[in-house]
Design an enzyme around this catalytic site. Structure first.
Site, PDB file in Angstrom:
ATOM      1  N   SER A 238      17.504  19.541  15.913  1.00 40.84           N
ATOM      2  CA  SER A 238      18.130  20.853  16.044  1.00 40.84           C
ATOM      3  C   SER A 238      18.128  21.539  14.679  1.00 40.84           C
ATOM      4  CB  SER A 238      19.563  20.696  16.537  1.00 40.84           C
ATOM      5  OG  SER A 238      20.350  20.129  15.496  1.00 40.84           O
ATOM      6  N   LYS A 239      18.671  22.735  14.645  1.00 43.05           N
ATOM      7  CA  LYS A 239      18.716  23.527  13.405  1.00 43.05           C
ATOM      8  C   LYS A 239      19.366  22.744  12.266  1.00 43.05           C
ATOM      9  CE  LYS A 239      18.447  28.308  14.680  1.00 43.05           C
ATOM     10  NZ  LYS A 239      19.211  28.778  15.838  1.00 43.05           N
ATOM     11  N   ARG A 240      20.355  21.973  12.639  1.00 41.56           N
ATOM     12  CA  ARG A 240      21.074  21.147  11.680  1.00 41.56           C
ATOM     13  C   ARG A 240      20.124  20.297  10.824  1.00 41.56           C
ATOM     14  NH1 ARG A 240      23.405  16.482  13.188  1.00 41.56           N
ATOM     15  NH2 ARG A 240      22.581  16.725  15.292  1.00 41.56           N
TER      16      ARG A 240
END
Ligand code: GLU
Length: 467
Positions: A238-240
């Site tokens: 994910s973006k994380r």
């Protein structure tokens, strides 16, 4: 052999992220490798979540990646009449039925099942009622009650589902709109898709889809479910984890060839080869070499691969890719030969195009601004004599080439008794303003005689002024 037809069917509910791009790539490469066909379909039946911006962003990302489609783009939102026709087919053949159970009753049933620790499942109340279409009736698929449904997965092997676990799922809602699994099957059938490569988050949809194919009397495509891409902590990417939209990588200065190379390797291998050109991927990509375990997205590896692609792409070919970054830095309308020369000196030391554009700035300045520390350390009075000698030597060069330059420096070294190291760094500061740059001979050659002399003279003047 039958022509391979693959597809990429993104839902336009956001940007094209790296995981989605990898799925697109696998399908595209397989179509190219087999000289088949690659279809693009926009799955925009979820009107609430689909946006025009996402559709445009997906096109933009695919175009930048160089993933061209041979057919489409089809939009599911344009195809409702086809779906209606297929719903009718299933109703007519007895593979589907109208259901008038109220949402309240279904909710009650769901709660009871959950409370009993079971899976919520439609109880078949309307299955044999032979109801006709009424207000708010949904259409349900009449799923087999016993037996098994098997996905013969190219990547995972056979995956067996008990039909008793599947229920009579809805294929058309009360307002007549078709549901996801149904439209996917109708589309794949009508578009002639015979190979479906997608993320393994779809595995649970596949038995339902297989049952629909069978009910519609259509041959099954080959299915391959690719393990998801994971972040460094092995949770879903994910973006994380720094995973961004495909175009964010473009804007950071990545080459699409490098991103493609990286994404394909994340789930596919060819011996232990890491570096592939686009043509090589097309030549070597087969489904057998898609791995069974999830790839872990590693920014550093991607960056290193980008550096490799920058290094090995002919400088001339890099020009159009570098231009937007130069423009961002205020540099436009430069001569192609000059740019090619510049790139030639920077390609082995730039990890991204952005880095390259920043490092190239000294080539375009009319006046060199000296880094304060560098000037203090290297543009000292003692340097004036060798610098002036060098200016004289270069001025008198008939042929301005590598050999000529070497001779010029040699002459200065001989006359002053200084080693090249003592001369090189002041010259570097004079030419670039700083202490880190490509080799000074390379720079002088690229800058050319006039520009180089002007810079050396400015540095000499700077020293004189300071005295
Ligand atoms: N639209 C689905 C998605 O974006 C793809 C469905 C499929 O590949 O069958 O995940």
């Amino acid at each position: 052999m039958e022509k391979i037809i693959t597809r990429f069917p993104p839902s336009p509910t956001g940007y094209l992220h790296v995981g989605g791009a990898r799925t697109a790539l696998f399908n595209w490469l397989y179509a190219r490798h087999t000289k088949g066909k690659f279809v693009l379909r926009i799955e925009d039946t979820d009107v609430q979540r689909s946006t025009k911006e996402s559709v445009d962003a997906i096109f933009e990302a695919l175009e930048w990646l160089g993933i061209e489609w041979d057919d489409g783009p089809y939009f599911q939102s344009d195809r409702f009449s086809i779906y209606e026709e297929y719903i009718q087919k299933l109703l007519d053949s007895g593979h589907a039925y109208y259901c008038s159970c109220s949402p309240e009753r279904l909710e009650e049933m769901r709660k009871q099942a959950m409370a009993a620790g079971g899976k919520p499942k439609y109880d078949g109340t309307c299955r044999e009622k032979k109801l006709s279409k009424g207000e708010n009736t949904v259409v349900r698929f009449k799923a087999p009650l016993a037996g098994t449904t098997v996905i013969e997965d190219i990547i995972k092997g056979n995956i067996v589902f008990q039909n008793s676990e599947l229920d009579d799922f809805i294929i058309a809602r009360g307002d007549g709109t078709p549901t996801y699994n149904f439209v996917v099957v109708v589309d794949d059938i009508t578009m002639g898709i015979n190979t479906v490569i997608r993320g393994d988050d779809h595995v649970n949809n596949t038995p339902k889809q297989i049952l629909l194919y069978k009910a519609l009397g259509s041959a099954l495509p080959a299915f391959g479910h690719v393990p998801m891409v994971l972040g460094s902590d092995r949770t879903r990417l994910s973006k994380r984890h720094g995973a961004m939209s495909v175009t964010a990588y473009r804007d950071m200065g990545y080459l699409s060839d490098a991103l493609i190379n990286y994404l394909v390797r994340l789930g596919w291998s060819y011996g232990d080869q890491e570096f592939f050109t686009r043509d090589e991927l097309i030549e070597k990509f087969t489904l057998e070499n898609i791995g069974k375990s999830a790839g872990v997205f590693d920014q550093e590896k991607l960056l290193a691969l980008n550096a490799d692609h920058i290094k090995t792409t002919p400088p001339k070919k890099l020009i159009p890719h570098l231009l937007p970054f130069l423009k961002e830095n205020g540099i436009e309308n430069q001569d192609d030969d000059y740019l090619e020369g510049i790139i030639n000196t920077l390609n082995i030391r730039s990890k991204t195009l952005k880095e390259m554009a920043d490092a190239a700035m000294f080539y375009f300045r009319d006046t060199i601004l000296y880094d304060e520390k560098a000037a203090k350390k290297f543009l000292k009075p003692a340097v004036l004599e060798p610098l002036e000698l060098l200016i004289g030597q270069i001025e008198s060069l008939d042929v301005f080439d590598e050999k000529g330059l070497e001779d010029a420096f040699k002459e200065v070294m001989e006359r002053t008794g200084l080693k090249l190291g003592k001369i090189a760094q002041p010259v570097r500061v004079a030419l670039t303003g700083g202490t880190v740059s490509p080799g000074i001979f390379e720079i002088i050659e690229v800058l050319g005689k006039e520009r180089s002399l002007a810079r050396l003279k400015s540095a000499a003047q700077f020293i004189r002024d300071k005295k």
